[in-house]
Structure formats: C-alpha cells, structure tokens
Design a protein around this motif. Structure first.
Motif: not given
Length: 339
Positions: A49-50, A181, A273
């Motif tokens: 994920t971010q 995000s 996230d």
C-alpha cells in the motif's frame, strides 16, 4: 597542532551528543517484531500500500507456514537443467532415428544400407505430398470463413472499438486486493466499502470493508496500546487473539523482570491503507497498514524515571495489523508486522 586538537574535540562531541539524547522507546505493543497469524496467508507478504509498500514477514506464529514446491532443491535443479539438442528438436531426432532404422532393416534383408534409405525416402515423399495437400485445404477453408465474416474465437471482443462488449454474466478477471491511501480512506472516505473502491478506480477486495469496520480498526489501535501500556491482560483478552495475548504477556513479563514499564499515550492515527480483506470459512480477515503517532516512553518502576523515549516528543511508527472476526462478531487483533 592546536588546530588538529580542536578538530579532534569537535569530532568527539559530534559522536557523544546524540548518544546522550533520549532514544525512542519503540517498546509499544508489538514494537520491533512481527508476530501472530493471518490464516492461510501467514507465510505470505501482505499486499503493498502507499502507507506500507513493504512489510517484514511474520517472525513468530503458531500457524504452520507451507513451503513452496520450488523450494525443493531437486525440483529446482530439474527445472534449471537445459534440454539437449535432440530434446529441443524432436522432429529431427525422430527423422534421424527413422533413417538409421530403415538402413539397418535394409542390411538385414540383404538389400544393403542404401536400399533401406531409398525405401524410407519414398515413404517420406509420400507423406510430404499428403501434408502439402492438407495445408492447401486448411488455408482454403480459413480464407472462405474470413470471406463470409466468421470471427476468430481468440479475438472475440478485442480491439479498439471492435467486437461486442462482454455480457454481465460473462466471467470477469478475479479482483485483486484493494489498496486505499490517506487518513480519509480509513475514516469517512471509506464510503460503502467495495462500492466506493470500484467507483474510485481501485479493485474491490474479496471482503467488503465498511466505514464501521475502519472505525473499529482505529479504535483497536488505541485500545490495544492503552491496555498494553497499563499491563491489563484482562482487557487485552477481549481485544486480541489468544496467540497475541501470549506474546504480549511474554513482553510484559520481560519488562517486569527488568524493573521497567512501557507507557504509550495520546495515540493518533495519521494514515491508513487497506491491504487485503478475505474470508476463510466462518472467519473474516482484514490486513491494514497504519502510520500512527504517540508519546512512547519506558519508565523505571522504582522511581518513575524515563529511561527511554521523551515525554515531550511524539514518535511515529508504521505497522501492518491484521484483524479477524467470526462472521457477525467483533474484530480483534490477530497479527502485527513491521515495515
């Protein structure tokens, strides 16, 4: 000489001053290690994920981790072995074998090696004629079908603006884990879970995660840290799995033997996230990457003196937490992984 002496003193100060400053405690619940279980995915890395592009594997788990078949050295060696020339060219090897066999048969029947080869050459010529005629028929049929507009099945629906759109009942590609995000995604921005993810262009997870679920994840982040900080095992028992409770109990016992206690206060979720969400039978799982800030210190029990951390400075941590629930039940913490 005096100039070099001052340089030496300055270098010593640069080295010594950082060591005198309070260091981050990093003794929060699960801090510094990865433990717990993620069901059948305990041996797999969570989807990036971010907030957490990568995550360290689970180091302690009661769930057996299955080894990939490629880990077998024999299989690896067999897969890496390069095939020989005859293996890469089976038609040529068969042709050479047939010529050798025909020559030997000719010798056995008294016609000589050349006679056997001549007979084989006649047979090959006949086969080539049949193949040539078959090829002409094949291409003629394809040409006739294309002239009458019969589409090739392999290209149905392909191309820019060509083909018919897929029907609603047609098989769709399997959805990949959704990654969201920003703090807004963990809170109100989560919307209606899977529906909001599809509208924003992200793939829908296997399990729909709703706004109430995100609120539960944030509450568990704060409640688990508070109960761990207070050494309240009874409270932790309702927030985590028995496996995680055992790990936390070991950490608290180790602190007690050292005469210290971890105090984590003012926990605030900064960004979250959703990495993965799935079901295994009656159990639902959700893996979430969270970046949060807090006041994290380690105190001496005898006099209350801070031995690690700083009460005036907030520290940040990024971890990947996995939650589980029985369908229809409440979420509890199942695993923590470091990034």
């Amino acid at each position: 000489m005096t100039r070099f002496r001052w340089l030496a003193i300055l270098a010593a100060l640069i080295i010594a001053v950082p060591s005198l400053a309070p260091s981050p405690a990093d003794a929060r619940a699960g801090g510094g290690s990865g433990s717990g279980s993620r069901g059948s995915k305990s041996g797999d890395a969570p989807a990036p994920t971010q907030t957490a592009p990568t995550a360290k594997p689970v180091e302690r788990s009661t769930t057996p981790q299955q080894k990939s078949p490629s880990a077998n050295p024999a299989n690896t060696a067999a897969a890496g072995a390069k095939p020989g020339f005859m293996q890469r060219n089976p038609f040529l090897s068969g042709l050479l074998g047939g010529m050798l066999g025909a020559g030997l048969i000719g010798m056995l029947f008294g016609g000589g090696f050349g006679a056997g080869l001549a007979g084989l050459a006649g047979m090959l010529g006949f086969l080539l004629q049949i193949a040539l005629i078959g090829g002409i028929v094949y291409f003629a049929v394809r040409w006739w079908k294309s002239r009458n507009g019969t589409p090739a099945a392999a290209f149905a629906g392909a191309g820019a603006g060509g083909g018919t759109p897929p029907s609603p009942n047609s098989a769709q590609p399997e959805a990949t884990p959704m990654a969201r995000s920003g703090l807004q995604s963990m809170l109100g921005g989560a919307g209606a879970g899977a529906g909001a993810g599809a509208a924003s262009g992200f793939a829908t997870p296997q399990l729909a995660i709703l706004e109430a679920d995100y609120n539960a994840f944030e509450a568990l982040l704060k409640d688990v840290q508070a109960a761990y900080s207070a050494g309240d095992l009874a409270r932790l028992r309702s927030l985590v799995t028995p496996e995680m409770l055992g790990y936390f109990s070991q950490e608290l016992s180790a602190n007690a033997s050292r005469g210290v206690e971890n105090k984590v206060t003012d926990v605030k979720l900064e960004q979250g996230d959703l990495s993965e969400a799935w079901s295994e039978g009656p159990i639902d799982y959700a893996t979430v990457a969270m970046r949060f800030s807090m006041i994290d210190v380690l105190r001496n029990v005898a006099d209350g003196r801070v031995v690690e951390g700083n009460e005036q400075v907030r520290t940040e941590a990024t971890e990947v937490w996995t939650f589980l629930r029985s369908q229809g039940g409440n979420w509890i913490l199942s695993a923590i992984q470091q990034t």
